[in-house]
Motif scaffolding. Structure first.
Motif, PDB file in Angstrom:
ATOM      1  N   SER A 192       6.337   6.623  -8.341  1.00  0.00           N
ATOM      2  CA  SER A 192       5.042   6.382  -8.949  1.00  0.00           C
ATOM      3  C   SER A 192       3.905   5.693  -8.009  1.00  0.00           C
ATOM      4  O   SER A 192       2.842   5.812  -8.224  1.00  0.00           O
ATOM      5  CB  SER A 192       5.333   5.680 -10.487  1.00  0.00           C
ATOM      6  N   LEU A 193       4.471   4.626  -7.418  1.00  0.00           N
ATOM      7  CA  LEU A 193       3.627   3.810  -6.611  1.00  0.00           C
ATOM      8  C   LEU A 193       3.192   4.779  -5.509  1.00  0.00           C
ATOM      9  O   LEU A 193       1.924   4.553  -5.005  1.00  0.00           O
ATOM     10  CB  LEU A 193       4.269   2.538  -6.130  1.00  0.00           C
ATOM     11  N   MET A 194       3.753   5.660  -4.763  1.00  0.00           N
ATOM     12  CA  MET A 194       3.504   6.283  -3.715  1.00  0.00           C
ATOM     13  C   MET A 194       2.570   7.158  -4.184  1.00  0.00           C
ATOM     14  O   MET A 194       1.438   7.669  -3.175  1.00  0.00           O
ATOM     15  CB  MET A 194       4.775   7.014  -3.171  1.00  0.00           C
ATOM     16  N   TYR A 195       2.354   7.775  -5.280  1.00  0.00           N
ATOM     17  CA  TYR A 195       1.466   9.008  -5.790  1.00  0.00           C
ATOM     18  C   TYR A 195       0.488   8.760  -6.721  1.00  0.00           C
ATOM     19  O   TYR A 195       0.061   9.450  -7.465  1.00  0.00           O
ATOM     20  CB  TYR A 195       2.405  10.198  -6.236  1.00  0.00           C
ATOM     21  N   GLN A 196       0.481   7.271  -7.116  1.00  0.00           N
ATOM     22  CA  GLN A 196      -0.686   6.988  -8.511  1.00  0.00           C
ATOM     23  C   GLN A 196      -1.925   7.043  -7.929  1.00  0.00           C
ATOM     24  O   GLN A 196      -2.383   7.153  -6.680  1.00  0.00           O
ATOM     25  CB  GLN A 196      -0.107   5.404  -8.498  1.00  0.00           C
ATOM     26  N   SER A 248       0.942  -1.109  -0.207  1.00  0.00           N
ATOM     27  CA  SER A 248      -0.040   0.015   0.057  1.00  0.00           C
ATOM     28  C   SER A 248       0.881   1.284  -0.041  1.00  0.00           C
ATOM     29  O   SER A 248       2.070   1.268   0.230  1.00  0.00           O
ATOM     30  CB  SER A 248      -0.895  -0.006   1.363  1.00  0.00           C
ATOM     31  N   ARG A 249       0.356   2.431  -0.406  1.00  0.00           N
ATOM     32  CA  ARG A 249       1.140   3.772  -0.520  1.00  0.00           C
ATOM     33  C   ARG A 249       1.279   4.148   1.002  1.00  0.00           C
ATOM     34  O   ARG A 249       2.756   4.597   1.210  1.00  0.00           O
ATOM     35  CB  ARG A 249       0.263   4.605  -0.976  1.00  0.00           C
ATOM     36  N   ASP A 250       0.427   3.853   2.019  1.00  0.00           N
ATOM     37  CA  ASP A 250       0.847   4.216   3.442  1.00  0.00           C
ATOM     38  C   ASP A 250       2.053   3.294   3.930  1.00  0.00           C
ATOM     39  O   ASP A 250       2.884   4.023   4.384  1.00  0.00           O
ATOM     40  CB  ASP A 250      -0.452   3.940   3.850  1.00  0.00           C
ATOM     41  N   SER A 251       2.324   2.104   3.467  1.00  0.00           N
ATOM     42  CA  SER A 251       3.250   1.370   3.877  1.00  0.00           C
ATOM     43  C   SER A 251       4.574   1.775   3.063  1.00  0.00           C
ATOM     44  O   SER A 251       5.681   1.701   3.834  1.00  0.00           O
ATOM     45  CB  SER A 251       3.088  -0.077   3.717  1.00  0.00           C
TER      46      SER A 251
END
Length: 385
Positions: A381-385, A353-356
């Motif tokens: 990109s995964l943090m802010y997709q 997950s982005r939070d993790s």
């Protein structure tokens, strides 16, 4: 002579229609002429602005100074309330800093500033050797070297080199020593800093050439997971039994009695890392660099990176007049390649997950800053997709 009345009518009508058209055409010509004569400067100015607007971004992209809006922001609030950066402020590599004598001091100043940022202060008078208890710093008294080994960052290669330099193994081929023997059978030929007395430690820290190799933290984590929980080696079997089984037992329900730890999921591995109340202690294969090698206390003479392993290793050997004694294996022979791990980055981290992901960044933030690493584009990109 009489004229045809219809002909006279058509002629007068044509003249009546032609006069307004001529007037309109004349007016249009005057307007165009006016703009051409009076708008030369604005048109040229507009053309110049358009040209500059096109060429400047191109130059910035070429120079590496241009970032998308998402990553141009100076900081973002992290999950623990602090701010963390996702820009390229940590873009200077150890190789470029240290391979030119002028910049060596700049690199050390960067580390010193970074350490102060985190409140890590160096107090030589109050040095406590116990801070090195988790460090695996190898001592070569003959060549006056101190090497802080970090697993999954070419540590096997450098153990081979130091074993060869010890003179205890009669071989000129580094790769003739298996990885298993290098970490177990031949470990007896290596001396560790923690085995020495206090004054002996201080002397070597002051007078020996000290070096360490580091690697982008997200990439190293994935490499450690794949090597220790997905492979089928003696080492991986140990990690599955000692770590895999316990992690699964803590974070998974409906566990079969025959569970061996061989199917530990990457998501469970990350959950374990982020758990402040983890029941399984951290291991050196995923421990933070600054806790293993203490760059805020030890002033390293060289900090290499896995991406430039071959060049960095050559530099260390040349710097210490050891080039004639050691023939470095090629990147392919040593089996160290970031390409393979990079290919799996999205596949594995897209499950997180982005939070993790942000919490992972928080966890290894000091390593990113102290050792000049940027967050990989895949993770951004995964943090802010």
């Amino acid at each position: 002579e009489r004229r045809d009345p219809d002909l006279n009518s058509r002629s007068s009508t044509r003249k009546a229609r032609t006069k307004p058209q001529r007037a309109l055409k004349y007016l249009n010509n005057r307007i165009i002429t006016f703009f051409l004569e009076n708008m030369r400067i604005p048109v040229r100015l507009l053309a110049s602005v358009v040209f500059i607007g096109a060429i400047v971004p191109a130059l910035l992209v070429y120079s590496g100074k241009w970032h998308t809006k998402r990553f141009r922001e100076s900081s973002t609030t992290s999950t623990n309330g602090e701010s963390y950066t996702t820009t390229d402020e940590h873009s200077i590599t150890a190789y470029h800093k240290l391979h030119t004598g002028v910049n060596q001091e700049s690199w050390r100043n960067h580390i010193e500033r970074s350490c102060k940022k985190f409140g890590f202060t160096k107090e030589e008078k109050n040095f406590d050797p116990n801070i090195l208890k988790r460090s695996r710093i190898i001592v070569d008294d003959k060549n006056k070297l101190l090497y802080c080994q970090i697993p999954k960052v070419a540590s096997t290669t450098w153990r081979r080199i130091l074993i060869m330099l010890s003179g205890k193994i009669d071989t000129a081929d580094l790769m003739s020593m298996s990885a298993n023997d290098v970490h177990h059978k031949y470990d007896q030929h290596l001396k560790y800093l923690t085995d020495l007395k206090h004054d002996e430690i201080i002397y070597r820290l002051k007078h020996y050439f000290k070096f360490v190799f580091v690697r982008e933290p997200f990439e190293r984590l994935l490499s450690a997971y794949r090597n220790k929980f997905l492979a089928t080696t003696n080492s991986s079997n140990y990690f599955k039994r000692v770590f895999g089984q316990k992690i699964i037992a803590q974070y998974r329900t409906d566990i079969p009695e025959t569970e061996t730890g061989s199917d530990l999921r990457f998501e469970e591995f990350v959950t374990y890392l982020l758990d402040p109340d983890k029941k399984v202690a951290m291991n050196e294969h995923w421990e933070r660099f600054y806790k293993l090698c203490h760059p805020c206390w030890i002033t390293y003479d060289f900090i290499g990176k896995l991406e430039t392993l071959e060049d960095d290793s050559k530099y260390i050997l040349e710097k210490n007049s050891l080039s004639e004694k050691v023939k470095l294996p090629s990147r392919s022979d040593s089996k160290y390649s970031t390409i393979k791990t990079n290919a799996y980055m999205y596949e594995y981290y897209s499950r997180i997950s982005r939070d993790s992901l942000k919490k992972l960044y928080d966890m290894y933030y000091a390593d990113f800053v102290i050792f000049n690493f940027t967050v990989p584009d895949t993770i951004k990109s995964l943090m802010y997709q």
